[in-house]
Design an enzyme around this catalytic site. Structure first.
Site, short mmCIF file in Angstrom:
data_model
loop_
_atom_site.label_atom_id
_atom_site.label_comp_id
_atom_site.label_asym_id
_atom_site.label_seq_id
_atom_site.Cartn_x
_atom_site.Cartn_y
_atom_site.Cartn_z
CD GLU A 74 -0.14 -1.43 3.10
OE1 GLU A 74 -0.05 -1.57 4.33
OE2 GLU A 74 -0.11 -2.39 2.30
CG ASP A 84 -7.79 -7.90 -0.45
OD1 ASP A 84 -7.23 -8.51 0.48
OD2 ASP A 84 -9.03 -7.72 -0.50
CD GLU A 102 -9.83 -9.70 2.28
OE1 GLU A 102 -10.41 -9.41 1.22
OE2 GLU A 102 -9.94 -10.81 2.83
CD GLU A 103 -8.60 -10.23 7.78
OE1 GLU A 103 -9.26 -11.27 7.64
OE2 GLU A 103 -7.39 -10.15 7.47
#
Length: 313
Positions: A74, A84, A102-103
């Site tokens: 990111e 992701d 992912e979370e």
């Protein structure tokens, strides 16, 4: 402790969401976020679902690879699809106790959470692409060490539709595949899943300069999911290349198994191999792993060491 009995990672997750609402209550972000379910069989340039013959005979050139031993997907600064490492249910445990790749992404880009309301589970031939989700939080750590560390001001440019030029593609890997990950049908499943995510979207929806958008990824389906990081890295490379993306930025997150990824990609490029050549090597190595498993023998070498030793000349 300010956390009481509340686990610190859960406190930090709630801080990310609280911070998001504090930000938007003072200034509603302009623009849009778009969600798209991508289906492999109807993507541009494909007439049918790719089979083993499709991959083994592909003459597509391999794209350049940039290996990053530190840093995060990111935080990459160029235009790229940011992968992701998804659950088949978009968002995974983002609204429960999950706190892995992912979370975490859903916590720092909370607009992603909206997709959990209306996007059903991904089928084997599907991926989900989200364009325009803004980032609001800084963080440190991972899993139990995850901590909210303050405000993040997203400076990504906007496209002609008013979306931030942040493109996140969700692809779900096989979960705990064990030795079966080396079976041809599992290699095919993972290659096709990645290809689905990496193919260009509909020309009517694409950003400016679509042809310059590469892929930023890492150890997809490894870690908690138990995938072989060496195999997964090359499967992603051929999928990125087959999708005609201009580059792959690979973040190893310090995985020791990938310490010679650079050496392997340089070897493959020096041999003049193409997508089909790498696929056939993956199948050959995987067949050896399956045979070793049947004889209950430990494999002599991982994929990278095997490639280097058998192709050094």
């Amino acid at each position: 402790s300010p956390y009481g009995r509340f686990p610190q990672k859960q406190y930090s997750r709630s801080m990310c969401i609280t911070h998001y609402f504090q930000r938007i209550s003072s200034c509603i972000p302009p623009g849009f976020v778009s969600f798209e379910r991508k289906i492999l069989s109807i993507e541009s340039g494909l007439q049918a679902f790719p089979d083993e013959g499709f991959w083994s005979t592909s003459t597509v050139n391999l794209c350049p690879v940039e290996v990053h031993t530190c840093g995060l997907i990111e935080d990459q600064s160029v235009e790229a699809l940011e992968v992701d490492f998804a659950n088949k249910y978009l968002g995974g445990g983002a609204l429960r106790k999950g706190c892995v790749q992912e979370e975490i992404r859903f916590m720092i880009n909370p607009e992603l959470i909206a997709g959990m309301l209306f996007l059903p589970a991904m089928e084997v031939s599907e991926a989900i692409e989200v364009v325009g989700a803004e980032r609001f939080s800084h963080y440190t750590g991972y899993s139990s060490s995850f901590r909210f560390s303050g405000d993040y001001v997203d400076t990504k440019e906007r496209d002609v539709f008013g979306r931030r030029k942040t493109r996140i593609v969700a692809i779900d890997a096989l979960r705990h595949p064990g030795i079966s990950q080396y079976k041809p049908e599992c290699l095919l499943r993972e290659a096709n899943k990645a290809l689905c995510g990496f193919l260009h979207v509909c020309k009517n929806q694409c950003m400016d300069h679509e042809d310059g958008v590469g892929v930023a990824t890492g150890n997809w389906g490894c870690g908690a999911y138990g995938g072989d990081p060496e195999v997964k890295s090359l499967l992603q490379w051929i999928a990125v290349s087959q999708a005609r993306r201009p580059f792959m930025s690979y973040y190893t997150f310090g995985f020791e198994a990938l310490h010679n990824l650079n050496q392997v990609t340089e070897l493959v490029i020096s041999k003049g191999w193409r997508v089909g050549d790498v696929w056939r090597k993956l199948v050959e190595y995987s067949n050896q792993r399956l045979r070793s498993s049947k004889k209950r023998r430990e494999p002599k070498a991982g994929l990278f060491d095997w490639l280097i030793s058998t192709n050094a000349a």
